[in-house]
Design a protein around this motif. Structure first.
Motif, short mmCIF file in Angstrom:
data_model
loop_
_atom_site.label_atom_id
_atom_site.label_comp_id
_atom_site.label_asym_id
_atom_site.label_seq_id
_atom_site.Cartn_x
_atom_site.Cartn_y
_atom_site.Cartn_z
N LYS A 1 -10.76 0.95 1.40
CA LYS A 1 -10.74 -0.43 1.91
C LYS A 1 -9.43 -0.77 2.63
CE LYS A 1 -14.76 -1.18 0.41
NZ LYS A 1 -15.85 -1.16 1.39
N ASN B 1 -4.56 -2.22 -16.13
CA ASN B 1 -5.20 -3.01 -15.09
C ASN B 1 -6.15 -2.22 -14.21
OD1 ASN B 1 -3.70 -5.10 -16.06
ND2 ASN B 1 -2.25 -5.18 -14.38
N LEU B 2 -6.88 -1.29 -14.79
CA LEU B 2 -7.95 -0.65 -14.03
C LEU B 2 -9.04 -1.68 -13.78
CD1 LEU B 2 -8.21 2.76 -15.90
CD2 LEU B 2 -7.35 2.39 -13.59
N PHE B 3 -9.72 -1.57 -12.64
CA PHE B 3 -10.78 -2.53 -12.33
C PHE B 3 -11.94 -2.30 -13.29
CE2 PHE B 3 -8.77 -1.70 -8.06
CZ PHE B 3 -7.89 -2.77 -8.19
N ALA B 4 -12.20 -3.30 -14.13
CA ALA B 4 -13.09 -3.11 -15.27
C ALA B 4 -14.54 -2.88 -14.86
CB ALA B 4 -12.99 -4.32 -16.20
N HIS B 5 -14.92 -3.35 -13.65
CA HIS B 5 -16.32 -3.26 -13.23
C HIS B 5 -16.57 -2.02 -12.38
CE1 HIS B 5 -14.10 -4.90 -9.96
NE2 HIS B 5 -15.14 -4.96 -9.17
N LYS B 6 -15.56 -1.18 -12.20
CA LYS B 6 -15.73 0.01 -11.36
C LYS B 6 -15.49 1.26 -12.20
CE LYS B 6 -14.62 -2.05 -6.91
NZ LYS B 6 -15.96 -1.90 -6.35
N MET C 1 2.03 1.22 -7.98
CA MET C 1 2.50 0.50 -9.15
C MET C 1 1.62 0.82 -10.35
SD MET C 1 4.13 -3.07 -9.58
CE MET C 1 4.79 -3.56 -11.15
N GLN D 1 -10.23 -9.22 0.58
CA GLN D 1 -10.70 -7.97 -0.03
C GLN D 1 -10.61 -8.04 -1.55
OE1 GLN D 1 -8.02 -5.24 1.94
NE2 GLN D 1 -9.66 -4.40 3.19
N SER E 1 0.83 -1.20 0.00
CA SER E 1 0.00 0.00 0.00
C SER E 1 0.87 1.26 0.00
CB SER E 1 -0.94 -0.01 1.21
OG SER E 1 -0.22 0.25 2.39
N MET F 1 -3.07 6.43 -2.83
CA MET F 1 -2.58 5.77 -1.61
C MET F 1 -1.47 6.58 -0.96
SD MET F 1 -4.45 3.12 -1.33
CE MET F 1 -3.64 2.08 -0.12
N ARG G 1 -4.86 6.39 -9.42
CA ARG G 1 -5.22 5.34 -8.47
C ARG G 1 -4.04 5.01 -7.55
NH1 ARG G 1 -6.79 -0.59 -10.68
NH2 ARG G 1 -4.65 -0.47 -11.44
N ALA G 2 -2.84 4.92 -8.14
CA ALA G 2 -1.66 4.61 -7.32
C ALA G 2 -1.34 5.78 -6.39
CB ALA G 2 -0.48 4.30 -8.23
N LEU H 1 -11.02 3.03 -4.14
CA LEU H 1 -11.08 1.70 -3.54
C LEU H 1 -9.97 1.45 -2.52
CD1 LEU H 1 -12.54 -1.13 -3.61
CD2 LEU H 1 -10.71 -1.86 -5.13
N GLY H 2 -8.72 1.72 -2.92
CA GLY H 2 -7.58 1.46 -2.04
C GLY H 2 -7.65 2.24 -0.74
N GLY I 1 -4.19 -9.53 -14.37
CA GLY I 1 -3.79 -8.16 -14.05
C GLY I 1 -4.73 -7.50 -13.04
N GLN I 2 -6.01 -7.90 -13.03
CA GLN I 2 -6.97 -7.31 -12.11
C GLN I 2 -6.58 -7.62 -10.66
OE1 GLN I 2 -10.09 -5.55 -12.98
NE2 GLN I 2 -8.82 -5.27 -14.79
N PHE J 1 1.01 -0.36 -14.37
CA PHE J 1 1.29 -1.50 -15.24
C PHE J 1 1.24 -1.12 -16.71
CE2 PHE J 1 -0.61 -2.97 -11.33
CZ PHE J 1 0.15 -4.09 -10.99
N GLN K 1 -16.34 -9.71 -10.91
CA GLN K 1 -16.09 -9.88 -12.35
C GLN K 1 -16.20 -11.33 -12.78
OE1 GLN K 1 -13.00 -7.27 -14.15
NE2 GLN K 1 -12.37 -6.98 -12.03
N LEU L 1 -2.20 -2.54 -4.62
CA LEU L 1 -2.76 -1.46 -3.82
C LEU L 1 -2.73 -1.80 -2.33
CD1 LEU L 1 -5.98 -0.26 -5.69
CD2 LEU L 1 -3.89 1.02 -5.32
N GLY L 2 -2.47 -3.08 -2.01
CA GLY L 2 -2.43 -3.49 -0.61
C GLY L 2 -3.70 -4.18 -0.15
N LEU L 3 -4.60 -4.54 -1.08
CA LEU L 3 -5.79 -5.28 -0.68
C LEU L 3 -5.37 -6.69 -0.23
CD1 LEU L 3 -7.22 -2.99 -2.36
CD2 LEU L 3 -8.96 -4.67 -2.90
#
Lengths: 248, 235
Positions: free
Chosen positions: A110, A93-98, A87, B146, A83, A159, A155-156, A106-107, B132-133, A89, B155, B140-142
């Motif tokens: 959560k 690698n973005l969260f596709a469903h958000k 990082m 989580q 955390s 944090m 996103r990175a 999110l980071g 990659g997901q 990439f 997904q 991110l540290g999840l």
């Protein structure tokens, strides 16, 4: 630039993928606020090197220290360390469903358990900073590659990491989108963020890096300031590499 | 074909009991299957081994044998499957008038057997999520849980729902075996009762119970097609 003890230290790191020796006795230290660009031919181990720093790739021998602490084994402590290391990439690698905003919040919400309202504000400021504030409520697939990568950087950054790792952040982008991502990275570098950047963008290496690391066949072959490296590469391997990429 | 009309109440009763078994077994199998799937993808090797062993045993054993173990093995061990008499569930059983141990035995066998397939359907969905997901989530540290909850499982659902539906359809048809392990009055046992004991011709009776199963499976299949089409649009 460099002050006090180094932030990232790799000492005699070895890694094998089966019989392939991808990291061959690599030692490297990165100071606080330093920008280190890693270049080299494909298959030279530069991406693997980048990924060992937050232990996305475990190593076979040697030690890696981050901020004075050796990298912990898989578990809570490692999650905490990750955390603190942002990082980015090659494939975003973005969260596709958000949505983009949810990706950024999110980071902090959560992992850090921060208050959603405060995080939202910070996330919007970050998106504004990388120039995509108006895309906050869209999904990643609706954005261009360059916008996605800038969202991934936001996103990175959300944090508030101590260092940022970039694993070929512009290699999957159309040429006209490379500039907008490099611009964000350059401004980060000038603000004193500690960065390890694996890239083929020699322009970025020249003007934004404090040091250039040249890798070949899993070995760290050269480590020099960019001006010196590009004007006067010492090893035959680096000369050969530069002659191939700089003639075009 | 008069049997279909004359004995309509018997068919309807059989349909009702089979539907009850299937609903309860589907809920149980989805829950247990999800637990086994989490075990199988866990980063802890002993947990992974438990999950893998479970799938290897129950996916590779004929359901008939699992039914034998439940209906004869459990009583031999002195159990009437009374552990299923959980407060809420017990009320359901009593209400249904099916408070017989064989109903519980059949339920246990169906749940154990189907959970192995549910686990694999869920896992195929997880594997369909680009690596990659999960990697981005880890960076991110999840934590593992989580990561599953916020990134991977939401997904994976898309890719699991169709195979999951096939597993449940197969389970509905598999429930026919329960009638041969002491469960009185489900669709399959109704057929046996009407033909062997009451002397009705087999073919009309077989048509009757087929309709009973089709009423449960065809709408489920249609529902799955709709979900799949909706996802194709969303993608």
């Amino acid at each position: 630039m460099t002050t006090g003890e180094p932030l990232i230290v790799l000492d005699s790191v070895n890694k094998w993928f089966g019989p392939l020796h991808v990291l061959d006795d690599v030692s490297l230290s990165v100071g606080r606020g330093e920008v280190v660009v890693v270049i080299g031919p494909s298959g030279s181990g530069k991406s693997t090197l980048c990924r060992t720093i937050n232990r996305l790739e475990p190593i076979n021998s040697g030690t890696i220290t981050f901020d004075g602490q050796p990298l912990p084994a898989e578990g809570k402590a490692l999650a905490k360390l990750r955390s603190e290391v942002g990082m980015v990439f090659q494939s975003f690698n973005l969260f596709a469903h958000k949505t983009i905003l949810e990706n950024v919040t999110l980071g902090p919400v959560k992992v850090r358990k921060e208050k959603p309202a405060a995080v939202r504000e910070r996330a919007l400021a970050l998106l504004d900073r990388v120039g995509i504030a108006n895309q906050a409520d869209k999904f990643p697939a609706q954005l261009s590659g360059g916008q996605q990568q800038r969202a991934a950087i936001a996103r990175a950054l959300a944090m508030q990491p101590k260092a940022m790792l970039f694993d070929e952040p512009t290699s999957a982008l159309d040429p006209e989108m490379v500039g907008e991502v490099l611009e964000v990275m350059t401004s980060l570098a000038s603000e004193g963020m500690t960065m390890v950047v694996v890239t083929h963008e020699m322009g970025f290496a020249r003007h934004a890096a404090n040091r250039v690391i040249f890798m070949a066949d899993g070995q760290l072959v050269e480590d020099a300031p960019p001006a010196e490296f590009f004007a006067n590469p010492r090893s035959a391997r680096a000369k050969d590499f530069l002659s191939k990429i700089l003639t075009h | 074909m008069n049997v279909l009309i004359d004995k309509f109440d018997v068919f309807a009763g059989g349909f009702w009991l089979t539907l009850q078994i299937c609903l309860l077994a589907a809920i149980g199998a989805l829950l247990l299957g999800a637990v086994v799937a989490v075990l199988r993808i866990s980063p802890v090797p002993p947990l992974r081994a438990v999950g893998t062993a479970y799938v290897n045993i129950f996916r590779n054993m004929p359901l008939t044998v699992v039914m034998f173990f439940a209906a004869f093995g459990l009583p031999a061990l002195g159990s009437n499957a009374d552990f299923l008499r959980l407060p809420g569930l017990d009320a359901v059983f009593n209400r249904l008038g099916t408070d017989l141990p064989y109903f519980r035995f059949a339920l246990i066998a169906l749940v154990l057997y189907t959970a192995a397939f549910v686990c694999e359907a869920l896992r195929s969905g997880v594997n369909a999520v680009p690596p990659g997901q999960a990697e981005a989530a880890r960076s991110l540290g999840l934590t593992f849980s989580q990561n599953l909850r916020h990134v991977v499982l939401p997904q994976s659902w898309k890719a699991s729902v169709v195979p999951l539906g096939s597993v449940i359809i197969a389970m509905i048809k598999n429930s026919a075996l329960a009638g041969f392990f002491g469960v009185v009055g489900d669709l399959a046992q109704t057929a046996d009762q009407l033909t062997s004991a009451e002397g009705f011709a087999f073919v009309p009776v077989a048509i009757g119970i087929s309709i009973g199963y089709l009423i449960m499976t065809v709408p489920l299949g249609a529902l799955l097609d709709r979900i799949e089409k909706r996802q194709a649009v969303a993608r």
